[in-house]
Every structure is written in C-alpha cells, then in structure tokens.
Design an enzyme around this catalytic site. Structure first.
Site, PDB file in Angstrom:
ATOM      1  N   THR A 205     -60.234 -36.557 -59.040  1.00 36.26           N
ATOM      2  CA  THR A 205     -61.320 -36.307 -59.991  1.00 36.26           C
ATOM      3  C   THR A 205     -60.782 -35.748 -61.305  1.00 36.26           C
ATOM      4  O   THR A 205     -61.173 -36.184 -62.391  1.00 36.26           O
ATOM      5  CB  THR A 205     -62.353 -35.335 -59.375  1.00 36.26           C
ATOM      6  OG1 THR A 205     -62.923 -35.954 -58.230  1.00 36.26           O
ATOM      7  CG2 THR A 205     -63.451 -35.005 -60.363  1.00 36.26           C
TER       8      THR A 205
ATOM      9  N   GLN B  19     -58.007 -45.393 -54.064  1.00 35.91           N
ATOM     10  CA  GLN B  19     -58.076 -46.105 -52.787  1.00 35.91           C
ATOM     11  C   GLN B  19     -57.000 -47.183 -52.664  1.00 35.91           C
ATOM     12  O   GLN B  19     -56.758 -47.678 -51.573  1.00 35.91           O
ATOM     13  CB  GLN B  19     -59.456 -46.746 -52.611  1.00 35.91           C
ATOM     14  CG  GLN B  19     -60.588 -45.745 -52.495  1.00 35.91           C
ATOM     15  CD  GLN B  19     -60.529 -44.905 -51.227  1.00 35.91           C
ATOM     16  OE1 GLN B  19     -59.780 -45.192 -50.291  1.00 35.91           O
ATOM     17  NE2 GLN B  19     -61.320 -43.838 -51.200  1.00 35.91           N
TER      18      GLN B  19
ATOM     19  N   THR C 119     -49.561 -23.358 -63.435  1.00 35.87           N
ATOM     20  CA  THR C 119     -48.381 -23.331 -62.574  1.00 35.87           C
ATOM     21  C   THR C 119     -48.454 -24.464 -61.554  1.00 35.87           C
ATOM     22  O   THR C 119     -49.496 -24.699 -60.953  1.00 35.87           O
ATOM     23  CB  THR C 119     -48.284 -21.968 -61.862  1.00 35.87           C
ATOM     24  OG1 THR C 119     -48.198 -20.965 -62.869  1.00 35.87           O
ATOM     25  CG2 THR C 119     -47.075 -21.901 -60.949  1.00 35.87           C
TER      26      THR C 119
ATOM     27  N   CYS D 101     -79.698 -41.502 -45.739  1.00 36.62           N
ATOM     28  CA  CYS D 101     -79.906 -40.278 -44.977  1.00 36.62           C
ATOM     29  C   CYS D 101     -78.659 -39.434 -44.838  1.00 36.62           C
ATOM     30  O   CYS D 101     -78.739 -38.248 -44.593  1.00 36.62           O
ATOM     31  CB  CYS D 101     -80.427 -40.613 -43.593  1.00 36.62           C
ATOM     32  SG  CYS D 101     -82.111 -41.198 -43.660  1.00 36.62           S
TER      33      CYS D 101
END
Lengths: 289, 389
Positions: B72, B178, B236, B324
């Site tokens: 990301t 991916q 770092t 869902c």
C-alpha cells in the site's frame, strides 16, 4: 472473520427446520438473489388455524441469515399467530446470543417473512416487504422511497429507527441495508434520525414540581442519556457527565464534540434541555476531563 | 485440526529458510545500518545483499529498489510522486478492478481537482485498451494499472499499457503485488516506470514491501526525514524484514518454474474437477490469461460466506467475493466490474495456492466442496429447482 457466538455457529452448522411444508397454511417470502439474502417461511397451523404447529424455512444467505431463520422457526413453534407477531428482530438476535451489528438485517428478514406469511393467511393488507423474488422492502409501504438501491421508504426506515433506537446512519445501514450500496441516501437517513428523535422528545417526561437532591441527580442523568446524547451521536459527538453539585452540572465533551468550535453552543443546548426538563436554575459548565 | 491453506493471495506462510535468515537481525545483530561502527555496518552489507536479491527476481538493478513498509505504501508513494513530478498535469488513469491501495487513493484525488479515469474490463476481466487509448492525453500525469488481479488472477497486458503511456509522456506505475514470484518479470526490458511489491505475498513477513523506480524516472519521496534509501524513503530500515524479503525473493526465483508447472497443474485440476462435479458453476475470468495459482469460481444460488464457514469447519481456508464477508452490502467491486451477475457474485469463492500446497490438499477440497454446495442449495429457496433438474 465475524465474531459469531457459539449459538449462531451451532445454528448455521445444524440449522433447525430446513425445508418446506407441502400443505402449508401460510407462506411468507422476502429478499432476493440480487440482495444476497432471501427467506421463504412455511407455517402449518391448527387449534382451528390460530396456533403455529410447524414452521420450516428455506434461506439463501450467509451464516447469520441461516442461523436467524433457524432461530425464528424454533421461537414461533407453539405460539398463536398474535403471539408470533410480537416476536421482534431483537429477540431473534438475543435468542442467538447476539449478532454482529453489520448482520442485524439478517434478523430483520426473519421478522418480515413472518409478518408477510401471517398477513397473507389472514387475507388482510400484506406488509410492504412481500415482494417474492424482487427486492424492495417498501414499495407498497406508505411514503417515499429513500434508499433507491434497496427500495426502502421513509416510513419503513422511521419504524426501524424508532424501534431499535438507532442513532447513526451506519446503524440504519446495518439493520435495514439502506445506504449500504451507493450511499446516496445517507444524508436523508440522517434527517430521518433527527426527525424520529424529535418525535421521541415530545413524549419526554414533563418537568416535575419539586425535587429531592437525589431525584434531581437521577433526572439529570436520565435527560442526558435519553434526550441529549442521542442528538450528539447523530453528529458523531458525545458527552460525559463529570459531576453534579446542587444545580451546578459539569460535563465533558467527547468524540466530535471535543474541541469542536461550537461546543459552547452545545453546552448551552444541554443547559436549556436540563432547565426545560429538570429545574429552571440549572447551570451547565464544560470541563476538561 | 490440520489447516489446508488456500488463501495465499491474502497472505502467505513465512518460509522456514526466510525466518532463519532474518532471525539473527532481530536478536544479536540489531545494529543500525546507518551507523559508523562495524556493528551497524555489517547489517548494511546484508541489506545491500537483500537489495540485489530483490532486484534479481524482477530483472532490475539494485539501486532501482526502494524498501517500504508494504504494498500500500509503495502504491501511494508511486502515484503521489508522479503527481508532484507533473504539477500541471491533472489527470490520472487507473482501473475499476484495482486493489483499494490504488483505487481509494485515486478516488481521493478527484476531491483535489484531479480528473480520474477508471478503465473498464470485459466479462472475462480483460482491460479495455481502446478506452485507455481514448482517455490518455497530454494532461495525464500517471497511469496505474495492476499487473494481475488479486481476486481473479487475470493478468493485464502491462507492457502494452506502458508503451501507450510513453507516447503521451506520462508515468506508468503497476501494482505487481500478486504477480511477483508467480510469473517471470524483467524490468530490464520493460515499459514499466514504477512497480510495487509486497513481502508477505511471497513467503516473507508482513510489513515489508518495495517500490521499484526505473533509473532516470524522477521520484519525489513520500516519507521525508533521514537519508535512508538515498533519501527516497526516510525512516530507519526494517533490517530483519528487508533481509527476509531478500531471501524470499531468492527462493521465489528458484521456484518460478515449479510455480508455473506443479502449482498450475494443481490449480487446473482443482478447477476442472469442481466444474465437473458441481452444476451451475463457472470460472470468473475463465478464458483470460491468469496467474498460475489463482482460481475464482462462482456457484449459483448459494451464498459465499456460508461456503467459507462450512469450509472453515474442515480447516480449509479460502476467500469470497460475497458481500457478506466484507461487511459491505455489495459484492466484490472486481466481479461487479466484470458484469458477473449477482446470482454468481454472491457465491464466488477464491482459492489461491502456493508452493506448499499438496495434491492431497487439493483432493480434500475436491471431495469436500461438492456436498457443501449441495447442502447450501438445499437450504436455498432458489437452488432447489436446480437440484431436481
């Protein structure tokens, strides 16, 4: 992963009463494939067609939809039709030891299917959520369509906001799906929440004549809990009662209210509410804490 | 219960050899590579070695590799850099099927005066190249198109995209999270300007990624501060994870053939057996070029979360495009963009294999899944006609 209770798991792994009843007296169907969940409920009646002797279901849906259907059929067996109609979605959820808030609409579907089945059997007006395979909870319900994606009306939504004391648009989505797809109706849902809260206020207790100190403190707490905080929640804010000394009430703002430029006005609003509903001489002070 | 892990596009197991490689740098060799003393300096040497190993896997040069915290961050940094490089270009192109790491970032730009084009895909998940040609112009700052889709495994023609982008002088970024380790990549002969990679998708730990920036491509840092990564990414270095990623890339390179022969063979067998045994099932993205380890399969009239819950009881881990499972009410944006009908989108399951997957595990899924689908359909008011017919 959803945090399902053991009871929910037990009911989706081993659902009770799956299937159909060939000579059912009443059948209720809600939801659709497009919505992602649908429930068909079959009832067999007796005691001269007033008592549910058998209940079966077919459900297309997630684990909590299956578990809610299973719970519903267990709960209504043996009940009279009038008793069964008293079953709320909250009781279905409670039977299962609770559902994740995002899944509350699954318990609502059970309640709706039951209403439809009984209304159809009795031959009276059928509730709006009867729409077979085509979604649109509120198409025949009084009022205007608010959520276009799921076809829900303002009347339908207000009923749920009021019954379940919902105070954010997000909660309304979790219970009814409204606003869950394109999100275009979320501002309107917020208006409905404000409207329902306004109506609830009219039913608020009338200011008593004389108060003991103890009663006054209790009343202040009640007013803050029931009248003030729900309004702040609607805007993403909150407050905490810090102390009460006679007529002097100290509060601290939380969430969006904390550090809000207009918290001074909010404090005035709180004071006004307390003067209106508890005693005329109350002073509210905002403190950090 | 033995776990059958077929969710490797979500995350992967850290390879034992990778863990052994990083272990000393979590314990005794904790020095800061920027330090002047030998104790820190010896860590710097291992970081340099890791950089070479990562570069080798994707055919890049070591100095083109910037270590970041995750895929990301790499995605965000690449797009933001391109916008700073071209302050007067106010158009961004991406796709409707991107990972949220790119899509959410791009959609946010539209609130800041940018025009954002989201390219469509066809029913097989293939990118609409004509739309790309039609929408790109001299105002386009950056085009971000994923190498391969995380849900369907469909591979995009990124080299061709890159050539089109070049013609308009814009920068081309690809999210290859991916793809890396599953198919061969060679930046030495590529039209890609920037590429993102994530460690935990190829058997390194979570919390480490890279951004590849081609030599000569201007870059503006996302994180500023110290001079680490030649001032292209301050902070770092996550030394142990960088060293782990280096080892993971070395292993991925040596397993590339295995991935494309043995793993692909198991995936193909799983796919064809499930299609054969389960009526009303179809492959999402079937017919398109796909990653060797991924299959997204739709089962009509049964809901995805229920399938996952029943699989989970048997220790089988997969994922779903169902609404869902996500907490949202719309099924996967990828499947919707492909025009997969709701009847299928709600019942889509993704299996993603790895080099640890065994034939026995695939046999288990082929044996266990058909009765699960049958059971779900028996409960469903829609699936019963299918069972009768």
């Amino acid at each position: 992963m959803w945090d399902y209770t053991d009871k929910v798991k037990e009911h989706f792994m081993n659902p009770r009463n799956v299937g159909d009843i060939a000579d059912a007296d009443a059948v209720g169907e809600v939801g659709s494939l497009a919505c992602g969940d649908a429930l068909k409920l079959f009832l067999k009646l007796d005691d001269a067609k007033e008592r549910i002797v058998e209940a079966k279901f077919q459900t297309f849906g997630c684990g909590s939809a299956i578990a809610s259907s299973s719970a519903l059929t267990e709960m209504i067996k043996g009940k009279t039709l009038d008793e069964a109609l008293q079953v709320t979605n909250k009781e279905i959820a409670d039977f299962l030891g609770g559902l994740p808030e995002e899944k509350m609409h699954c318990s609502v579907m059970g309640q709706e299917a039951l209403e439809v089945a009984i209304a159809k059997f009795r031959g009276g007006p059928v509730p709006a959520h009867d729409h077979g395979h085509d979604h649109g909870h509120g198409q025949e319900q009084e009022g205007e369509i608010v959520c276009k994606c799921f076809g829900l009306t303002d009347g339908f939504l207000k009923k749920f906001i009021s019954q379940n004391r919902l105070h954010t648009a997000e909660q309304v989505t979790h219970f009814t799906k409204a606003g869950g797809a394109c999100g275009g109706c979320i501002p309107k849902i917020k208006e409905l929440i404000a409207e329902v809260m306004g109506e609830q206020q009219k039913l608020a207790p009338i200011k008593p004549e004389k108060l003991t100190n103890l009663r006054k403190m209790q009343l202040i707490q009640e007013v803050l809990e029931n009248e003030v905080r729900p309004q702040l929640w609607a805007d993403g804010g909150d407050l905490e009662l810090i102390d009460i000394a006679g007529n002097f009430v100290q509060i601290a703002f939380r969430k969006a209210c904390a550090g809000c430029a207009s918290s001074g006005y909010t404090a005035k609003f709180v004071e006004q509410k307390l003067r209106e509903l508890v005693a005329d001489d109350i002073t509210v002070e905002e403190v950090q804490g | 219960m033995k776990v059958i892990y077929l969710d490797n596009n979500a995350t992967t197991k850290v390879d034992e050899a990778v863990f052994e490689e990083m272990r000393p740098y979590l314990t005794e060799l904790y020095g800061n590579p920027s330090s002047m003393h030998y104790f820190g300096g010896q860590v710097q040497k291992k970081v340099d070695e890791a950089r070479k190993r990562v570069a080798s896997l994707i055919g890049a040069q070591p100095e083109e590799i910037i270590f970041t915290a995750c895929g990301t961050e790499s995605d965000n940094a690449a797009i933001k850099s391109a916008l700073e490089v071209f302050p007067n270009r106010r158009h961004v192109i991406t796709t409707r099927v991107e990972h949220p790491a790119v899509l959410t970032f791009c959609r946010g730009l539209s609130k800041h005066g940018y025009r954002v084009t989201e390219l469509n895909v066809d029913s097989k998940g293939r990118l609409d190249m004509d739309e790309l040609r039609a929408s790109i112009d001299e105002n386009t700052a950056v085009v971000s198109v994923m190498y391969a889709n995380n849900e369907t495994g469909v591979i995009f023609p990124v080299e061709e995209v890159g050539r089109i982008v070049k013609e308009k002088g814009a920068l081309f970024h690809t999210d290859a999270v991916q793809a890396v380790g599953k198919i061969p990549l060679n930046m030495a002969a590529s039209s890609i300007d920037m590429l993102s990679l994530s460690g935990h998708k190829l058997h390194a730990p979570k919390g480490i990624g890279i951004l590849y920036v081609r030599k000569g491509v201007p870059f503006r840092p996302f994180l500023v501060g110290g001079h680490q990564e030649k001032s292209r990414r301050a902070g770092t270095e996550n030394t142990a994870s960088i060293i782990a990623l280096g080892k993971a890339c070395e292993l991925a390179e040596s397993h590339l053939v295995d991935e494309n022969v043995r793993v692909k063979g198991m995936r193909d067998r799983l796919e064809s057996e499930l299609l054969r045994l389960i009526p009303a099932s179809r492959i999402n993205g079937g017919g398109a070029e796909r990653l060797p380890n991924t299959v997204s399969i739709a089962f009509e009239y049964v809901e995805g979360e229920l399938i996952l819950l029943y699989l989970s009881e048997l220790g089988i881990c997969a994922s779903s495009g169902s609404a869902c499972t996500s907490g949202s009410l719309e099924p996967s944006h990828v499947l919707r963009a492909m025009g997969v009908p709701f009847t299928c989108a709600h019942g889509s399951i993704r299996f993603s294999l790895s080099r640890y997957t065994t034939d026995d595990e695939i046999d288990t899924v082929i044996r266990e899944l058909p009765p699960i689908i049958r059971r779900g359909r028996e409960m469903s008011p829609f699936g019963r006609d299918l069972l009768k017919g």
